[in-house]
Write a protein that holds these residues in place. Structure first.
Motif, PDB file in Angstrom:
ATOM      1  N   PHE A 162     -46.187 -38.829 -26.600  1.00 41.64           N
ATOM      2  CA  PHE A 162     -47.230 -39.532 -26.978  1.00 41.64           C
ATOM      3  C   PHE A 162     -47.496 -41.059 -25.996  1.00 41.64           C
ATOM      4  O   PHE A 162     -46.386 -41.530 -25.696  1.00 41.64           O
ATOM      5  CB  PHE A 162     -46.987 -39.984 -28.269  1.00 41.64           C
ATOM      6  CG  PHE A 162     -47.298 -39.240 -29.451  1.00 41.64           C
ATOM      7  CD1 PHE A 162     -48.618 -38.915 -29.981  1.00 41.64           C
ATOM      8  CD2 PHE A 162     -46.218 -38.543 -29.875  1.00 41.64           C
ATOM      9  CE1 PHE A 162     -48.844 -37.953 -30.971  1.00 41.64           C
ATOM     10  CE2 PHE A 162     -46.401 -37.484 -30.600  1.00 41.64           C
ATOM     11  CZ  PHE A 162     -47.785 -37.136 -31.287  1.00 41.64           C
ATOM     12  N   ALA A 177     -57.453 -47.544 -22.445  1.00 44.13           N
ATOM     13  CA  ALA A 177     -57.639 -47.758 -23.665  1.00 44.13           C
ATOM     14  C   ALA A 177     -58.098 -46.771 -24.504  1.00 44.13           C
ATOM     15  O   ALA A 177     -57.723 -46.574 -25.827  1.00 44.13           O
ATOM     16  CB  ALA A 177     -58.788 -48.834 -23.711  1.00 44.13           C
ATOM     17  N   PHE A 178     -58.678 -45.878 -24.101  1.00 44.60           N
ATOM     18  CA  PHE A 178     -59.192 -44.557 -24.684  1.00 44.60           C
ATOM     19  C   PHE A 178     -57.705 -43.676 -25.147  1.00 44.60           C
ATOM     20  O   PHE A 178     -57.667 -43.124 -26.172  1.00 44.60           O
ATOM     21  CB  PHE A 178     -60.138 -43.663 -24.294  1.00 44.60           C
ATOM     22  CG  PHE A 178     -60.276 -42.376 -24.812  1.00 44.60           C
ATOM     23  CD1 PHE A 178     -61.203 -42.566 -26.038  1.00 44.60           C
ATOM     24  CD2 PHE A 178     -60.204 -41.089 -24.646  1.00 44.60           C
ATOM     25  CE1 PHE A 178     -61.554 -41.469 -26.930  1.00 44.60           C
ATOM     26  CE2 PHE A 178     -60.573 -40.179 -25.369  1.00 44.60           C
ATOM     27  CZ  PHE A 178     -61.100 -40.183 -26.344  1.00 44.60           C
ATOM     28  N   GLN A 180     -54.487 -44.288 -25.174  1.00 44.24           N
ATOM     29  CA  GLN A 180     -53.252 -45.135 -25.709  1.00 44.24           C
ATOM     30  C   GLN A 180     -53.123 -44.404 -27.147  1.00 44.24           C
ATOM     31  O   GLN A 180     -54.107 -43.992 -27.890  1.00 44.24           O
ATOM     32  CB  GLN A 180     -53.465 -46.336 -25.869  1.00 44.24           C
ATOM     33  CG  GLN A 180     -54.471 -47.064 -26.983  1.00 44.24           C
ATOM     34  CD  GLN A 180     -53.879 -48.358 -27.549  1.00 44.24           C
ATOM     35  OE1 GLN A 180     -52.735 -48.754 -27.501  1.00 44.24           O
ATOM     36  NE2 GLN A 180     -54.998 -48.935 -28.042  1.00 44.24           N
ATOM     37  N   GLY A 181     -51.865 -43.999 -27.522  1.00 40.26           N
ATOM     38  CA  GLY A 181     -51.435 -43.508 -28.811  1.00 40.26           C
ATOM     39  C   GLY A 181     -51.725 -41.860 -28.797  1.00 40.26           C
ATOM     40  O   GLY A 181     -51.458 -41.355 -29.852  1.00 40.26           O
ATOM     41  N   MET A 182     -52.429 -41.486 -27.888  1.00 33.45           N
ATOM     42  CA  MET A 182     -52.825 -39.975 -27.890  1.00 33.45           C
ATOM     43  C   MET A 182     -51.521 -39.011 -27.620  1.00 33.45           C
ATOM     44  O   MET A 182     -50.650 -39.685 -26.830  1.00 33.45           O
ATOM     45  CB  MET A 182     -54.065 -39.791 -26.956  1.00 33.45           C
ATOM     46  CG  MET A 182     -55.253 -39.769 -27.627  1.00 33.45           C
ATOM     47  SD  MET A 182     -56.458 -39.837 -26.466  1.00 33.45           S
ATOM     48  CE  MET A 182     -56.860 -38.146 -26.232  1.00 33.45           C
ATOM     49  N   GLU A 183     -51.605 -37.692 -27.791  1.00 38.21           N
ATOM     50  CA  GLU A 183     -50.681 -36.906 -27.519  1.00 38.21           C
ATOM     51  C   GLU A 183     -51.018 -36.433 -26.232  1.00 38.21           C
ATOM     52  O   GLU A 183     -51.948 -36.505 -25.626  1.00 38.21           O
ATOM     53  CB  GLU A 183     -50.586 -35.588 -28.750  1.00 38.21           C
ATOM     54  CG  GLU A 183     -50.733 -35.836 -30.002  1.00 38.21           C
ATOM     55  CD  GLU A 183     -51.805 -34.773 -30.613  1.00 38.21           C
ATOM     56  OE1 GLU A 183     -52.679 -35.227 -30.735  1.00 38.21           O
ATOM     57  OE2 GLU A 183     -50.794 -33.778 -31.263  1.00 38.21           O
ATOM     58  N   SER A 186     -53.603 -33.808 -25.743  1.00 35.16           N
ATOM     59  CA  SER A 186     -54.911 -34.164 -26.042  1.00 35.16           C
ATOM     60  C   SER A 186     -55.520 -34.996 -24.688  1.00 35.16           C
ATOM     61  O   SER A 186     -56.566 -34.953 -24.545  1.00 35.16           O
ATOM     62  CB  SER A 186     -55.257 -34.851 -27.362  1.00 35.16           C
ATOM     63  OG  SER A 186     -54.386 -34.482 -28.221  1.00 35.16           O
ATOM     64  N   ILE A 187     -54.499 -35.577 -24.127  1.00 34.01           N
ATOM     65  CA  ILE A 187     -54.911 -36.626 -22.910  1.00 34.01           C
ATOM     66  C   ILE A 187     -55.414 -35.610 -21.924  1.00 34.01           C
ATOM     67  O   ILE A 187     -56.560 -35.741 -21.476  1.00 34.01           O
ATOM     68  CB  ILE A 187     -53.683 -37.250 -22.313  1.00 34.01           C
ATOM     69  CG1 ILE A 187     -53.221 -38.515 -23.683  1.00 34.01           C
ATOM     70  CG2 ILE A 187     -53.971 -37.835 -21.013  1.00 34.01           C
ATOM     71  CD1 ILE A 187     -51.938 -39.356 -23.031  1.00 34.01           C
ATOM     72  N   HIS A 188     -54.968 -34.495 -21.780  1.00 32.05           N
ATOM     73  CA  HIS A 188     -55.262 -33.729 -20.750  1.00 32.05           C
ATOM     74  C   HIS A 188     -56.334 -32.451 -21.092  1.00 32.05           C
ATOM     75  O   HIS A 188     -56.729 -31.721 -20.319  1.00 32.05           O
ATOM     76  CB  HIS A 188     -53.953 -32.837 -20.244  1.00 32.05           C
ATOM     77  CG  HIS A 188     -53.113 -33.802 -19.579  1.00 32.05           C
ATOM     78  ND1 HIS A 188     -52.124 -34.409 -20.261  1.00 32.05           N
ATOM     79  CD2 HIS A 188     -52.898 -34.058 -18.247  1.00 32.05           C
ATOM     80  CE1 HIS A 188     -51.604 -35.272 -19.387  1.00 32.05           C
ATOM     81  NE2 HIS A 188     -51.962 -35.257 -18.125  1.00 32.05           N
ATOM     82  N   ASN A 189     -57.045 -32.820 -22.199  1.00 26.88           N
ATOM     83  CA  ASN A 189     -58.202 -32.130 -22.617  1.00 26.88           C
ATOM     84  C   ASN A 189     -59.294 -31.632 -21.686  1.00 26.88           C
ATOM     85  O   ASN A 189     -59.757 -30.642 -21.374  1.00 26.88           O
ATOM     86  CB  ASN A 189     -58.727 -32.558 -23.895  1.00 26.88           C
ATOM     87  CG  ASN A 189     -58.823 -31.461 -24.913  1.00 26.88           C
ATOM     88  OD1 ASN A 189     -58.513 -30.326 -24.583  1.00 26.88           O
ATOM     89  ND2 ASN A 189     -58.985 -31.966 -26.272  1.00 26.88           N
TER      90      ASN A 189
ATOM     91  N   PHE B  96     -66.480 -43.497 -28.489  1.00 30.89           N
ATOM     92  CA  PHE B  96     -65.771 -44.648 -27.936  1.00 30.89           C
ATOM     93  C   PHE B  96     -66.545 -44.840 -26.645  1.00 30.89           C
ATOM     94  O   PHE B  96     -66.633 -43.974 -25.647  1.00 30.89           O
ATOM     95  CB  PHE B  96     -64.544 -44.032 -27.534  1.00 30.89           C
ATOM     96  CG  PHE B  96     -63.437 -45.045 -26.994  1.00 30.89           C
ATOM     97  CD1 PHE B  96     -62.759 -46.014 -27.957  1.00 30.89           C
ATOM     98  CD2 PHE B  96     -63.270 -45.225 -25.523  1.00 30.89           C
ATOM     99  CE1 PHE B  96     -61.916 -46.814 -27.313  1.00 30.89           C
ATOM    100  CE2 PHE B  96     -62.617 -46.326 -25.256  1.00 30.89           C
ATOM    101  CZ  PHE B  96     -61.907 -46.957 -26.090  1.00 30.89           C
ATOM    102  N   HIS B 127     -63.727 -34.816 -25.806  1.00 32.66           N
ATOM    103  CA  HIS B 127     -62.578 -35.333 -25.675  1.00 32.66           C
ATOM    104  C   HIS B 127     -62.271 -36.396 -26.854  1.00 32.66           C
ATOM    105  O   HIS B 127     -62.858 -37.538 -27.048  1.00 32.66           O
ATOM    106  CB  HIS B 127     -62.669 -36.340 -24.202  1.00 32.66           C
ATOM    107  CG  HIS B 127     -61.143 -36.301 -23.892  1.00 32.66           C
ATOM    108  ND1 HIS B 127     -60.654 -37.199 -22.888  1.00 32.66           N
ATOM    109  CD2 HIS B 127     -59.733 -35.780 -24.362  1.00 32.66           C
ATOM    110  CE1 HIS B 127     -59.359 -37.253 -22.778  1.00 32.66           C
ATOM    111  NE2 HIS B 127     -58.909 -36.425 -23.705  1.00 32.66           N
ATOM    112  N   PHE B 131     -56.269 -41.137 -32.589  1.00 33.89           N
ATOM    113  CA  PHE B 131     -55.681 -42.776 -32.732  1.00 33.89           C
ATOM    114  C   PHE B 131     -56.914 -43.508 -32.682  1.00 33.89           C
ATOM    115  O   PHE B 131     -56.845 -44.161 -33.537  1.00 33.89           O
ATOM    116  CB  PHE B 131     -54.741 -42.936 -31.362  1.00 33.89           C
ATOM    117  CG  PHE B 131     -54.312 -44.405 -31.375  1.00 33.89           C
ATOM    118  CD1 PHE B 131     -52.833 -44.320 -32.219  1.00 33.89           C
ATOM    119  CD2 PHE B 131     -54.760 -45.411 -30.919  1.00 33.89           C
ATOM    120  CE1 PHE B 131     -52.489 -45.620 -32.139  1.00 33.89           C
ATOM    121  CE2 PHE B 131     -54.323 -46.615 -30.941  1.00 33.89           C
ATOM    122  CZ  PHE B 131     -53.293 -46.819 -31.607  1.00 33.89           C
TER     123      PHE B 131
END
Lengths: 336, 141, 313
Positions: A162, A177-178, A180-183, A186-189, B96, B127, B131
Motif C-alpha cells: 500500500f 493525493a489520489f 495515497q492509501g491505495m493498494e 489499484s494504483i496501476h489500473n 475526485f 480508476h 481509500f
C-alpha cells in the motif's frame, strides 16, 4: 555517478563531440532493444544505492523546495502507520549521502543524537532519532529536501503493498493525493495491458519478495513537451496543452525524453519498501546527436502500441515526431 | 463460515435485511446494525470494536458515510478485503477532482462534470480508490 | 545478499543448561541493521545454519545476538557452536534476512512460543515495547530451569507474559484456550517444534481465524543443486531438441540455439524468464513461482529438468 557508464566514445573525438559528451554523459538512456516491450525490467544494483547526486543537485533542490512550499498538500502525503519507516528512510538516506559523497555531506550519529550537514547547501539538520519533537517536518518530508529523488513508501502489509507515504514533486502526470492509501495493484489500473496474464500480480509478488538491504533498479521512460520536471496531474491544464503545439519543425526543441530511474529497496528494520524516482530530461535535439540513441529511440517510437502511446501521452503528436525523426535521418544520409 | 457484521444506513434498511437473511441461510452468524446518517465516528468505532477475529463487514451505506466507516474499519484491524460493499442503488458516484482534490457527486460515470470547487471540466474514469471511495476525474482541455 | 561479514565472538553466556547466548561484533565495519524477527546465517564447517536474532533492532550497538540450543554433538551446527566456539573466535556470517516480519498494522500482537522457539519473539517484544505497541506472550517450556530468557522476560515483559510449565495435556488445553476469543486487529505468531505448531494451527482453523492473521516463520531454503546433471529438452512449438550440459543453465542453452527468452535477474527472483512445461520433471530452484504455478511452469535461469523435458516453446 559513474554507474551510468553507458555512453561510450568510439573513434576520433572532435570538438562537437566533446560538447555532446558533457550534455549526454550521465543520462540514463532507457532503450536496450529496438522494439517496445513491457516487462519487469528490474536489475539488482551492487552496491545497493537508492539515490544519486548529479550536477543538477542545487537547481533541482531549489525547485523541489519551492514546490513543497507552495503546494505542500499536493507534494507530500503520509498515513500515521508510515512513521517508523519514515524515520528509517531518513537515517538511511542521510547515511548514504554522506558515505557516497563525503566532500558534500556529513552524517554523525551518537546513540540517538544525529547531525546531518549539507555542505552543498550550507545547512545542517540536528535531531534525535524517533523523537518527533526535534524535527519540524515529518522525516520523509525532511530528508526529501536533501535528495533529488521523489520518495515513495510502500507499506508491506499482510494483504499486499500500500502507498502509505510519499514526497512527490516531479510526477509524470499522476496525483499523489489520489493514490495515497491505495493498494499497489489499484494504483496501476490505468496502465494499458498491465492486467493481462496477471502481470501486475507478478510485479507485486516480485516487490514483496525483495530481500532486506537489496536494491533493484528499472528505467521508465515517457515524453514531455516541456522542459519541466514537475508535471503533476494537478497542473495538466497548464502543461498538457503544449502537446497540441508540436510540429515536425519544432519537435527537436519542444520534445524531451523523460527517464525515471526507479529504485526499490527493502527497509531492513521495518520491512517496508522504499521506492525512489530520479527524473532526467533530455531534449530531442541533444538526443539525436548520438546516433545509436537516435536509432533506438526512433524504432521504439515507431513500434509503440497505440494504447501505450495514448497512455504515455504521445498520440497527439506522434505523426509529427516520427516525421521529425525521419527528416533528421534523411538529412544525415544526405550529409554522408 | 465467518461471522458477519452488516452496517446499514436507515435508507438502505431493506437491502440490509435481505443481505442478513441471505447470509443466515449460508450458515453465518450475522449481526445487522442500523445507523443514522450523518454517521457519528465515535459510535462507529464503538460498533467495530472487539469483533471476533475473522469478521466480515458488509456495508449498505453511501457517500461520506461509507468512506468514514471504511477508514474506521481499517483502523480497527479489518483488511481491505474484509470490507464489502453491498448491492444497493445509492444513485450517486464520487468523482475526485484531479486538479483541486475536491470530491464531487454525480449520477453517472458516463457524463463529464464541472468541479464544484475549481470549475474544471472533468471526465470521470474507472480508476477507483477505495481509500478516497471515489473515481478519478481527468481534466478535459 | 551474496557477501558475508567476518565477525568476532564477543561474549558467550549460559542461558540454560543446554542453551547458550552468543554475541557477535566487529571492530572494523558497521553491522547492517535488521528488523524484529530477522535471522542471520552462520557459515560453519558442517554447512550454513540460521538463527534468529534476539536483540532489539532499535537498540543495536553493532552487535548481533543469537541463542542456540544444543541438539547435536560437535558434528552438528549447534554442538559445534557449544563445544568448539569460544570468545574471541572469528566466524563468517551472512547479513540478516527476515522471513518472520512483524505485521506493524496490527492493533495487538499475540506470540505463542515453545522451547527455543522463543528467540524471534525476544527481539519482537523489545521492539514493540520501544515503539509503544500492544502485545502478549504465551510461552511453553518443560520447566523454569529449561526456559530460555525466563528472567529477562520477567524483568521486561512480566505483565504481558504467561508461562506454561505444566504437564503436556494441561499445557495444550491452556494454550488452546489462550488462542480463543481473539478480536479483529489481532495478529498471531507461532514459533516452536512442529507438533506445537500443528496443534495451534489446527485450533486456529477450528476457530475460523483467517490464515492471513496467523504467522509462522517462512524459511525459504534456496534449493542449490550441488551436482547439476545434463538433461534433454524438446521444444514442441519450434520443434527443436537440444541438451543442457551440467555447467550450463537452460536459459543460456535456449539463447545458444537462438530461442530468445527474456530474462533479467538470473537469480530466480524476478519471474521474467518463465516458460511453460509440456511434460517432464523439473527441479525448481527459484523463489518466485507459487506451488500451483510450478506444476506447469519453470524459471529457466535457475531451474533444471530431470532426464528429458518438453517445453511449450
Amino acid at each position: 555517478m559513474g554507474y551510468y557508464g553507458i555512453f561510450k566514445i568510439t573513434g576520433r573525438l572532435d570538438v562537437r563531440e566533446v560538447i555532446q559528451v558533457s550534455r549526454l554523459n550521465g543520462f540514463p538512456f532507457p532503450f536496450t532493444k529496438d522494439q517496445y516491450t513491457y516487462s519487469n525490467n528490474s536489475v539488482p544494483l551492487d552496491p545497493a544505492k537508492t539515490i544519486t547526486v548529479t550536477a543538477d543537485y542545487k537547481n533541482e533542490l531549489e525547485l523541489k523546495r519551492k514546490l513543497l512550499q507552495k503546494h505542500h498538500h499536493r507534494c507530500f502525503r503520509s498515513l500515521p502507520l508510515s512513521m517508523e519507516s519514515q524515520w528509517e528512510i531518513m537515517l538511511l538516506l542521510f547515511n548514504e549521502l554522506a558515505s557516497c559523497n563525503p566532500e558534500s555531506f556529513t552524517f554523525q550519529k551518537k546513540g540517538d543524537e544525529c547531525l546531518f550537514q549539507n555542505h552543498l547547501l550550507e545547512e545542517e539538520e540536528a535531531f534525535v532519532f524517533r523523537d518527533v519533537s526535534t524535527i519540524a517536518l515529518e522525516p520523509l518530508d525532511l530528508v526529501g529536501r536533501h535528495v533529488q529523488e521523489d520518495l515513495i513508501l510502500m507499506g508491506d502489509r499482510h494483504n499486499g503493498l500500500f502507498l502509505e507515504a510519499g514526497q512527490l514533486c516531479f510526477p509524470s502526470n499522476w496525483s499523489l493525493a489520489f493514490v495515497q492509501g491505495m493498494e499497489f495493484k489499484s494504483i496501476h489500473n490505468p496502465v494499458p495491458g498491465i492486467q493481462n496474464d496477471g502481470f501486475i500480480d507478478k510485479v507485486e509478488r516480485f516487490i514483496s519478495k525483495i530481500r532486506p538491504g537489496t536494491v533493484w533498479e528499472r528505467k521508465n521512460w515517457s515524453i514531455t513537451v516541456t522542459n519541466m520536471l514537475d508535471t503533476p496531474l494537478e497542473t495538466y491544464s497548464v502543461w498538457g496543452k503544449h502537446r497540441q503545439e508540436v510540429t515536425c519543425e519544432n519537435a527537436g526543441d519542444l520534445i524531451h525524453l523523460r527517464v525515471e530511474v526507479q529504485r526499490l529497496f527493502r527497509l531492513p528494520m521495518n520491512h517496508d519498501v522504499l521506492f525512489t524516482i530520479h527524473t532526467y530530461l533530455l531534449q530531442l535535439n541533444d538526443l539525436i546527436q548520438q546516433e545509436s540513441w537516435f536509432k533506438s529511440f526512433y524504432q521504439n517510437i515507431k513500434t509503440l502500441p497505440e494504447e501505450i502511446a495514448e497512455y504515455k501521452g504521445i498520440s497527439t503528436y506522434r505523426t509529427e515526431l516520427i516525421r521529425f525523426l525521419e527528416n533528421h535521418m534523411e538529412k544525415e544520409r544526405r550529409g554522408q | 463460515m465467518r461471522p458477519i457484521l452488516i452496517l446499514s444506513e436507515v435508507r438502505f434498511k431493506k437491502d440490509g435485511l435481505k443481505e442478513k437473511e441471505l447470509q443466515k441461510e449460508n450458515g453465518s452468524s450475522v449481526e445487522l446494525k442500523l445507523i443514522d446518517s450523518p454517521v457519528d465516528r465515535k459510535k462507529i468505532e464503538q460498533i467495530l470494536k472487539d469483533k471476533p477475529l475473522g469478521t466480515m463487514l458488509i456495508l449498505y451505506t453511501g457517500g461520506a458515510a461509507r468512506k468514514r466507516i471504511r477508514r474506521a474499519a481499517n483502523s480497527a484491524g479489518f483488511s481491505h478485503e474484509d470490507v464489502r460493499i453491498g448491492k444497493m442503488d445509492t444513485g450517486t458516484y464520487c468523482i475526485f477532482c484531479s486538479q483541486c482534490h475536491r470530491i464531487n457527486r454525480t449520477a453517472s460515470l458516463e457524463k463529464s462534470i464541472i468541479c464544484i470547487s475549481c470549475g474544471q471540466h472533468l471526465e470521470p474514469s474507472n480508476h477507483y480508490s477505495s481509500f478516497q471511495d471515489a473515481y478519478l476525474g481527468y481534466p478535459i482541455l | 545478499m551474496a557477501y558475508t561479514l567476518q565477525l568476532t565472538v564477543k561474549k558467550i553466556e549460559h542461558e540454560t543448561d543446554t542453551i547458550k547466548k552468543f554475541t557477535f561484533t566487529s571492530d572494523e565495519i558497521p553491522l547492517p541493521p535488521f528488523g524484529a524477527g530477522a535471522h542471520v546465517t552462520l557459515h560453519l564447517p558442517m554447512g550454513k545454519r540460521q538463527y534468529s536474532l534476539v536483540n532489539n533492532p532499535l537498540e543495536m550497538k553493532n552487535e548481533y545476538v543469537i541463542a542456540v540450543k544444543k541438539i547435536s554433538d560437535h558434528n552438528g551446527g549447534s554442538g559445534y557452536l557449544h563445544e568448539c566456539i569460544g570468545q574471541g573466535d572469528n566466524i563468517s556470517v551472512s547479513p540478516p534476512d527476515n522471513f518472520f516480519p512483524l505485521r506493524t498494522e496490527a492493533k495487538h500482537h499475540v506470540f505463542f512460543a515453545a522451547g527455543i522457539g522463543i528467540t524471534p519473539f525476544v527481539s519482537m517484544m523489545a521492539y514493540l515495547k520501544t515503539i509503544g505497541r500492544s502485545f502478549e506472550l504465551h510461552y511453553a517450556a518443560s520447566g523454569e530451569r529449561e526456559c530460555a530468557f525466563h528472567r529477562h522476560i520477567q524483568n521486561h515483559f512480566r505483565s504481558k507474559s504467561t508461562f506454561y510449565f505444566m504437564k503436556r495435556e494441561e499445557k495444550i488445553a491452556k494454550l488452546k484456550k489462550a488462542l480463543q476469543n481473539r478480536t479483529m486487529g489481532t495478529h498471531i505468531y507461532l514459533c516452536g517444534p512442529p507438533a506445537f505448531m500443528d496443534i495451534l494451527l489446527e485450533h486456529s482453523h477450528k476457530l475460523r481465524y483467517p490464515e492471513k492473521f496467523i504467522h509462522e516463520e517462512q524459511f525459504q531454503p534456496a534449493v542449490l543443486i550441488e551436482n547439476p546433471q545434463p538433461f534433454f529438452v524438446n521444444l514442441v512449438k519450434t520443434k527443436k531438441t537440444f541438451m543442457v550440459s551440467s555447467g550450463q543453465t537452460l536459459l543460456d542453452a535456449l539463447h545458444e540455439i537462438d530461442i530468445y527468452v527474456p530474462y533479467t535477474c538470473r537469480m530466480g527472483v524476478c519471474g521474467t524468464c518463465e516458460v511453460e512445461i509440456e511434460e517432464g520433471d523439473v527441479v525448481h530452484c527459484d523463489s518466485f513461482l507459487t506451488e500451483e504455478e510450478k506444476v506447469g511452469n519453470m524459471l529457466t535461469c535457475v531451474s533444471r529438468g530431470i532426464g528429458h523435458i518438453k517445453l511449450r516453446l
